[in-house]
Write a protein that holds these residues in place. Structure first.
Motif, PDB file in Angstrom:
ATOM      1  N   ALA A  35     -10.400  16.149  -8.814  1.00 30.64           N
ATOM      2  CA  ALA A  35     -10.349  15.886 -10.261  1.00 30.64           C
ATOM      3  C   ALA A  35     -10.398  14.394 -10.594  1.00 30.64           C
ATOM      4  N   GLY A  36     -11.172  13.650  -9.811  1.00 29.55           N
ATOM      5  CA  GLY A  36     -11.324  12.226 -10.083  1.00 29.55           C
ATOM      6  C   GLY A  36     -10.100  11.383  -9.791  1.00 29.55           C
ATOM      7  N   ARG A  37      -9.077  11.956  -9.154  1.00 28.99           N
ATOM      8  CA  ARG A  37      -7.820  11.252  -8.825  1.00 28.99           C
ATOM      9  C   ARG A  37      -7.220  10.592 -10.075  1.00 28.99           C
ATOM     10  N   ASN A  38      -7.138  11.344 -11.182  1.00 36.87           N
ATOM     11  CA  ASN A  38      -6.748  10.702 -12.443  1.00 36.87           C
ATOM     12  C   ASN A  38      -5.852  11.571 -13.325  1.00 36.87           C
ATOM     13  N   LEU A  39      -5.042  12.472 -12.764  1.00 36.53           N
ATOM     14  CA  LEU A  39      -4.181  13.333 -13.585  1.00 36.53           C
ATOM     15  C   LEU A  39      -2.904  12.600 -13.988  1.00 36.53           C
ATOM     16  N   GLY A  40      -2.492  12.782 -15.248  1.00 33.50           N
ATOM     17  CA  GLY A  40      -1.253  12.217 -15.755  1.00 33.50           C
ATOM     18  C   GLY A  40      -0.063  13.119 -15.475  1.00 33.50           C
ATOM     19  N   PRO A  41       1.143  12.743 -15.947  1.00 31.45           N
ATOM     20  CA  PRO A  41       2.378  13.457 -15.593  1.00 31.45           C
ATOM     21  C   PRO A  41       2.384  14.944 -15.962  1.00 31.45           C
ATOM     22  N   LEU A  42       2.036  15.291 -17.205  1.00 34.84           N
ATOM     23  CA  LEU A  42       2.136  16.683 -17.633  1.00 34.84           C
ATOM     24  C   LEU A  42       1.165  17.575 -16.874  1.00 34.84           C
ATOM     25  N   MET A  43      -0.077  17.134 -16.746  1.00 32.56           N
ATOM     26  CA  MET A  43      -1.062  17.936 -16.031  1.00 32.56           C
ATOM     27  C   MET A  43      -0.723  18.035 -14.551  1.00 32.56           C
ATOM     28  N   TYR A  44      -0.233  16.935 -13.977  1.00 29.42           N
ATOM     29  CA  TYR A  44       0.115  16.951 -12.555  1.00 29.42           C
ATOM     30  C   TYR A  44       1.302  17.873 -12.296  1.00 29.42           C
ATOM     31  N   MET A  45       2.321  17.792 -13.145  1.00 32.60           N
ATOM     32  CA  MET A  45       3.497  18.638 -12.964  1.00 32.60           C
ATOM     33  C   MET A  45       3.134  20.113 -13.075  1.00 32.60           C
ATOM     34  N   GLY A  46       2.352  20.469 -14.103  1.00 27.46           N
ATOM     35  CA  GLY A  46       1.975  21.864 -14.292  1.00 27.46           C
ATOM     36  C   GLY A  46       1.129  22.399 -13.165  1.00 27.46           C
ATOM     37  N   THR A  47       0.158  21.610 -12.730  1.00 27.21           N
ATOM     38  CA  THR A  47      -0.733  22.095 -11.686  1.00 27.21           C
ATOM     39  C   THR A  47      -0.038  22.146 -10.328  1.00 27.21           C
ATOM     40  N   MET A  48       0.893  21.220 -10.058  1.00 32.61           N
ATOM     41  CA  MET A  48       1.633  21.255  -8.804  1.00 32.61           C
ATOM     42  C   MET A  48       2.536  22.485  -8.729  1.00 32.61           C
ATOM     43  N   ALA A  49       3.252  22.782  -9.807  1.00 33.96           N
ATOM     44  CA  ALA A  49       4.118  23.967  -9.829  1.00 33.96           C
ATOM     45  C   ALA A  49       3.296  25.243  -9.734  1.00 33.96           C
ATOM     46  N   ALA A  50       2.177  25.281 -10.441  1.00 29.20           N
ATOM     47  CA  ALA A  50       1.334  26.473 -10.419  1.00 29.20           C
ATOM     48  C   ALA A  50       0.750  26.716  -9.042  1.00 29.20           C
ATOM     49  N   THR A  51       0.461  25.645  -8.308  1.00 29.26           N
ATOM     50  CA  THR A  51      -0.111  25.782  -6.973  1.00 29.26           C
ATOM     51  C   THR A  51       0.842  26.485  -6.023  1.00 29.26           C
ATOM     52  N   TRP A 242      -1.396  19.030  -0.509  1.00 31.27           N
ATOM     53  CA  TRP A 242      -1.851  17.642  -0.384  1.00 31.27           C
ATOM     54  C   TRP A 242      -3.032  17.383  -1.318  1.00 31.27           C
ATOM     55  N   GLN A 243      -3.912  18.358  -1.440  1.00 33.62           N
ATOM     56  CA  GLN A 243      -5.078  18.151  -2.290  1.00 33.62           C
ATOM     57  C   GLN A 243      -4.663  17.959  -3.746  1.00 33.62           C
ATOM     58  N   ARG A 244      -3.568  18.596  -4.154  1.00 35.64           N
ATOM     59  CA  ARG A 244      -3.035  18.359  -5.493  1.00 35.64           C
ATOM     60  C   ARG A 244      -2.393  16.982  -5.603  1.00 35.64           C
ATOM     61  N   VAL A 245      -1.753  16.516  -4.540  1.00 36.86           N
ATOM     62  CA  VAL A 245      -1.204  15.161  -4.543  1.00 36.86           C
ATOM     63  C   VAL A 245      -2.318  14.142  -4.772  1.00 36.86           C
ATOM     64  N   PHE A 246      -3.466  14.380  -4.156  1.00 37.23           N
ATOM     65  CA  PHE A 246      -4.590  13.442  -4.280  1.00 37.23           C
ATOM     66  C   PHE A 246      -5.140  13.362  -5.705  1.00 37.23           C
ATOM     67  N   THR A 247      -4.757  14.305  -6.579  1.00 35.48           N
ATOM     68  CA  THR A 247      -5.256  14.268  -7.960  1.00 35.48           C
ATOM     69  C   THR A 247      -4.424  13.361  -8.865  1.00 35.48           C
ATOM     70  N   ALA A 248      -3.276  12.889  -8.397  1.00 37.73           N
ATOM     71  CA  ALA A 248      -2.383  12.084  -9.242  1.00 37.73           C
ATOM     72  C   ALA A 248      -2.995  10.727  -9.562  1.00 37.73           C
ATOM     73  N   ARG A 249      -2.732  10.248 -10.768  1.00 32.37           N
ATOM     74  CA  ARG A 249      -3.253   8.943 -11.194  1.00 32.37           C
ATOM     75  C   ARG A 249      -2.675   7.818 -10.350  1.00 32.37           C
ATOM     76  N   ASP A 250      -1.391   7.894 -10.018  1.00 35.06           N
ATOM     77  CA  ASP A 250      -0.756   6.859  -9.197  1.00 35.06           C
ATOM     78  C   ASP A 250       0.513   7.438  -8.575  1.00 35.06           C
ATOM     79  N   GLY A 251       1.177   6.606  -7.774  1.00 34.67           N
ATOM     80  CA  GLY A 251       2.367   7.062  -7.076  1.00 34.67           C
ATOM     81  C   GLY A 251       3.524   7.393  -7.989  1.00 34.67           C
ATOM     82  N   LYS A 252       3.642   6.696  -9.102  1.00 29.59           N
ATOM     83  CA  LYS A 252       4.729   6.959 -10.043  1.00 29.59           C
ATOM     84  C   LYS A 252       4.592   8.352 -10.654  1.00 29.59           C
ATOM     85  N   VAL A 253       3.380   8.731 -11.029  1.00 31.30           N
ATOM     86  CA  VAL A 253       3.133  10.073 -11.571  1.00 31.30           C
ATOM     87  C   VAL A 253       3.516  11.127 -10.545  1.00 31.30           C
TER      88      VAL A 253
END
Length: 455
Positions: A35-51, A242-253
């Motif tokens: 996903a372009g390695r550019n997901l923000g907090p809300l999208m990252y949290m939702g997609t990580m939990a859903a995974t 791990w593949q979902r981790v790679f979608t995060a915008r940065d380490g803080k997210v």
């Protein structure tokens, strides 16, 4: 049931539409895979939990709650704890690597041979994780809509294969956010309160169930330990996560939103275990505990509301199935059959091929917990020691790593065949074998490749 069918049909239509929207955003390989390695907090949290929370977590935890009580929560607790640790301590260094797969990390530390060997294990793991969720989808649709099992698998699993194939990670991200909301509302805010109301409240639940059902030790501490050895470590090294981790915008997210997703998993486990306990009171003579979730939905909820909860269950299962399916196809295209210059057609073809194989395997496997255990036994038993050694032990060598993978894999398979999938011995002895081979052969070889400095 016509209203329920209409609700489920609307949900399936929405998933396919979101898949099409994802296809429009997946313009190149990096967009398709991460996903372009550019997901923000809300999208990252939702997609990580859903995974993480899929068919085994939902149907399996309800079944454990039905049989063992509140201690069924430990399955999701192990998964959620793994998510927290992964995002707090490993996400930042992983994001700096700019890779697509777990096995690429092993290649950087060892030798291309280690990448190929580990990719076969990771492919098997991802396929079996996908099978568990497709199997759960088929079970729910079979019981609720009285469909032949093969048709339920084709319909439910086919939707997952379709939207995953056309849009890759962008389709998964868009569908996961909707699925996260639907399953939160359907299971936590609708099904659990109605089940408790039908039982007569918490007091009646306490009266009508034995005291052991309210003990967190009901599963047995040996089983709880095994869950953590398998699922906790499996989450930390699994390609789908791990593949979902790679979608995060940065380490803080990744750190904060990922930890929130892990805590959500703990709450989800408690909810599903309580639903299983209520099902035991409402349906005490249930012939097959594997059908506890579908049976309580069918027997307790009114028309229309039932359709919403069915959609919530399908949301949980489809999110994990799609994540594992994309993980399998990514391992295939990036590790086993690499070809960076090929177009997106190649990634889509690999996803479709993996999906067809998953649908075929789902006709054969018949227990979601056993299928999940098989997948994690293979992954953790063969991959945990070489991966941790790659990160933490400078003297680890390729000879030790490959031997540890093969030895752990063979030991896990041997003890699963001898003692069964529910036994604790496969994970214990495979880890001991893998660690012993890594230690002895690495020290004997003595030709460690230094881990390259990252820019």
């Amino acid at each position: 049931m016509s209203l329920d069918l209409l609700t489920v049909a609307a949900y399936i239509g929405a998933m396919l539409w979101l898949g099409w929207l994802g296809m429009r955003r997946a313009s190149d390989r990096e967009q398709y895979l991460v996903a372009g390695r550019n997901l923000g907090p809300l999208m990252y949290m939702g997609t990580m939990a859903a995974t993480v929370l899929g068919g085994a977590s939902t149907v399996g935890t309800v079944r454990l709650g039905y049989v063992y009580g509140i201690s069924g929560f430990w399955l999701c607790a192990a998964l959620g704890s793994g998510i927290v640790v992964l995002n707090l301590f490993l996400a930042k260094p992983l994001l700096r690597l700019r890779v697509f797969t777990v096995t690429q990390v092993l290649e950087r530390r060892y030798h291309p041979l280690a990448r190929k060997a580990s990719a076969l294990v990771m492919l098997s793991y991802a396929l079996m994780i996908c099978v568990t969720s497709v199997l759960a989808i088929g079970t729910v649709m079979q019981v609720l809509f009285e469909l032949p099992f093969w048709l339920a698998v084709i319909i439910g699993g086919g939707v997952v294969v379709a939207y995953s194939t056309i849009g890759g990670m962008w389709s998964l991200t868009l569908t996961d956010i909707v699925q996260f909301v639907i399953k939160t509302v359907g299971l936590m805010l609708v099904l659990l309160p109605i089940c408790l109301w039908r039982v007569g409240g918490w007091e009646q639940l306490a009266v009508r169930l034995p005291a052991s059902a309210f003990s967190f030790a009901g599963l047995g501490w040996g089983t709880v330990l095994t869950y953590f050895l398998i699922y906790f470590f499996g989450i930390i090294i699994g390609q789908d996560v791990w593949q979902r981790v790679f979608t995060a915008r940065d380490g803080k997210v990744a750190c904060f939103a990922g930890s929130a997703a892990g805590l959500y998993c703990l709450l989800y486990g408690l909810v599903c275990a309580l639903i299983g306990m209520a099902a035991r009171v409402l349906l005490p003579e249930l012939e097959n505990p594997n059908n506890a979730f579908a049976a309580v939905v069918k027997g307790v909820l009114p028309d229309g509301v039932r359709g919403l909860v069915i959609a919530a269950a399908l949301a949980a299962m489809m999110s994990t199935a799609s994540a594992a399916l994309l993980a399998a196809s990514t391992t295939l295209t990036e590790d086993l059959l690499p070809g960076e210059r090929a177009g997106l057609w190649r990634n889509r073809a690999a996803t479709l091929l993996a999906g067809v194989l998953v649908l075929a395997l789902s006709m054969w496997v018949n227990d979601v917990i056993q299928a999940l255990t098989l997948a994690y036994n293979l992954l953790v038993g063969s991959m945990l020691v070489p991966l941790l050694a790659a990160i933490c032990w400078p003297r680890a060598t390729t000879t030790g790593a490959v031997s540890a993978m093969l030895g752990g894999l063979g030991t896990a398979v041997f003890f699963m065949l001898r003692d069964g999938l529910d036994a604790n011995t496969p994970i214990y002895f495979s880890l001991l074998t893998s660690a012993g081979l890594m230690l002895v052969l690495s020290l004997a070889d003595g030709r460690a490749r230094p881990y390259p400095a990252q820019k």
